[in-house]
Scaffold this active site. Sequence first.
Site, PDB file in Angstrom:
ATOM      1  N   LYS A  89       0.800  -1.225   0.000  1.00 50.80           N
ATOM      2  CA  LYS A  89       0.000   0.000   0.000  1.00 50.80           C
ATOM      3  C   LYS A  89       0.833   1.276   0.000  1.00 50.80           C
ATOM      4  O   LYS A  89       0.405   2.309  -0.492  1.00 50.80           O
ATOM      5  CB  LYS A  89      -0.958  -0.002   1.190  1.00 50.80           C
ATOM      6  CG  LYS A  89      -2.105  -0.995   1.004  1.00 50.80           C
ATOM      7  CD  LYS A  89      -3.290  -0.662   1.875  1.00 50.80           C
ATOM      8  CE  LYS A  89      -4.479  -1.538   1.535  1.00 50.80           C
ATOM      9  NZ  LYS A  89      -4.272  -2.954   1.971  1.00 50.80           N
ATOM     10  N   GLU A 111      -9.880   6.947   3.917  1.00 50.36           N
ATOM     11  CA  GLU A 111     -10.711   6.077   4.731  1.00 50.36           C
ATOM     12  C   GLU A 111      -9.975   4.751   4.846  1.00 50.36           C
ATOM     13  O   GLU A 111      -9.146   4.416   4.012  1.00 50.36           O
ATOM     14  CB  GLU A 111     -12.096   5.888   4.115  1.00 50.36           C
ATOM     15  CG  GLU A 111     -12.252   4.681   3.206  1.00 50.36           C
ATOM     16  CD  GLU A 111     -11.544   4.830   1.884  1.00 50.36           C
ATOM     17  OE1 GLU A 111     -11.421   5.969   1.398  1.00 50.36           O
ATOM     18  OE2 GLU A 111     -11.108   3.804   1.337  1.00 50.36           O
ATOM     19  N   SER A 377       1.473  -9.924  -0.798  1.00 57.61           N
ATOM     20  CA  SER A 377       1.162  -8.492  -0.710  1.00 57.61           C
ATOM     21  C   SER A 377       1.595  -7.863   0.610  1.00 57.61           C
ATOM     22  O   SER A 377       1.832  -6.659   0.674  1.00 57.61           O
ATOM     23  CB  SER A 377      -0.337  -8.277  -0.920  1.00 57.61           C
ATOM     24  OG  SER A 377      -1.087  -9.083  -0.034  1.00 57.61           O
TER      25      SER A 377
HETATM   26  C1  LIG Z   1      -5.150  -3.942   1.758  1.00 55.86           C
HETATM   27  C2  LIG Z   1      -4.440  -5.202   1.507  1.00 55.86           C
HETATM   28  C3  LIG Z   1      -4.832  -6.082   0.476  1.00 55.86           C
HETATM   29  C4  LIG Z   1      -6.074  -5.871  -0.349  1.00 55.86           C
HETATM   30  O1  LIG Z   1      -6.083  -4.717  -1.119  1.00 55.86           O
HETATM   31  P1  LIG Z   1      -5.860  -4.741  -2.685  1.00 55.86           P
HETATM   32  O2  LIG Z   1      -6.136  -3.333  -3.074  1.00 55.86           O
HETATM   33  O3  LIG Z   1      -6.796  -5.720  -3.284  1.00 55.86           O
HETATM   34  O4  LIG Z   1      -4.445  -5.111  -2.925  1.00 55.86           O
HETATM   35  C5  LIG Z   1      -4.075  -7.206   0.228  1.00 55.86           C
HETATM   36  N1  LIG Z   1      -2.990  -7.493   0.972  1.00 55.86           N
HETATM   37  C6  LIG Z   1      -2.575  -6.690   1.988  1.00 55.86           C
HETATM   38  C7  LIG Z   1      -1.370  -7.080   2.765  1.00 55.86           C
HETATM   39  C8  LIG Z   1      -3.276  -5.525   2.276  1.00 55.86           C
HETATM   40  O5  LIG Z   1      -2.872  -4.737   3.281  1.00 55.86           O
END
Ligand SMILES: *Cc1c(COP(=O)(O)O)cnc(C)c1O
Length: 399
Positions: A89, A111, A377
């Site tokens: 992010k 948000e 992610s």
């Molecule tokens: C917020 C988040 C997601 C989901 O958000 P996307 O916009 O679909 O990527 C996935 N993995 C992590 C670690 C997150 O913090």
Amino acid sequence: MTYHIDENGYYGEFGGSYIPEILYKTVEDLKSQYRKIIESEHFQQEYHSMLRDYVGRPSPLYHARRLSEKYGCKLYLKREDLNHTGAHKINNAIGQILLAKRMGKTRIIAETGAGQHGVATATVCALMNMPCRVYMGALDVERQHVNVERMRMLGAEVYPVQSGNKTLKDATNEAIRDWCCHPSDTFYIIGSTVGPHPYPDIVARLQSVISAEIKEQLMDKEGRNYPDYLIACVGGGSNAAGTIYHYLDDERVRLVLGEAGGLGTDSSQTAASMQVGSTGILHGSKIRVMQTEDGQIVEPYSISAGLDYPGTGPIHCNLHAKGRATVLSINDSEALQAAFELTRLEGIIPALESSHALAILPKMKFKADDVVVLTVSGRGDKDLDTYLNHKNDINYASI
Ligand SMILES: *Cc1c(COP(=O)(O)O)cnc(C)c1O
């Protein structure tokens, strides 16, 4: 034929900009300026220098040998979990605050549901000395206490929203209300590939650094710059969009996305909005959304707070509708099992969201020489309580 955005801000039938009249000029300004700014040499230089020295990019592309052996392919993990603040992010938050500054904005709002986007936004606001207000459902403020304290320590004001179910959708409504009241000085940093055009395109471009790096890293390791498969989890869709961006129109690359099934798509406890949702307007965009017949948003459920969104961004809705991407629904128990498997086989504790990508592996039939890239992610520190609560539900013998 392309899967990228068209000149009207649509991806096939999805996307667009469905906003209140009062925001029209603000969104028009953003529309007319964002590409020029993001593509400028000055922006690119500052953005990439921050990604390198502050975030720690490029993130490694790691050949996971034990998982590869188990699933009969050559599996690489794209390690977004190693970024500063623990997930992908931050890539987007840095890009948007640089965009906000260049547009002369002096105040940031955002948000957040799980708090991860709130933390990323509060982080870049501290860095850039910008006042920051983060809207968060009052129930989420309770559930995600550590992230709330983090945001406050970083100097952000966390505003608990008491309306509706007191979760993400209500926080979003409140953020949009704030934006309507301060359209000229305030920049709204959206955390995923959702919201009115041009936000999905802004976020996808800023996250596309992930697939730009994958291309270079694969060239280096495999002598070809594309994989056979790309795998990612989808909440709003930003880490997946970043992972697939430079391969969208390359049909040699198969795209497999995991959305949160919760307790199953045949239960009412799910967040698999591409599969159980129908077309509607949410957050200013035409997407697949979980709603009742008369258009009331259905509260989503997933064990993973970051995937707990009642819709999916327009990019992914289109990929799903056109059959370009395979979308699988991953249930809570499958995600938990996958998290423990990665931990025991590779020594990496993933975020619960990322575990929804990992849980795709046992559902696939690979050939031994298939090159598979899966995006991790984020890291799992924030999910430790959940993992510990479920440690007795794991089938350790099958790991
Ligand atoms: C917020 C988040 C997601 C989901 O958000 P996307 O916009 O679909 O990527 C996935 N993995 C992590 C670690 C997150 O913090």
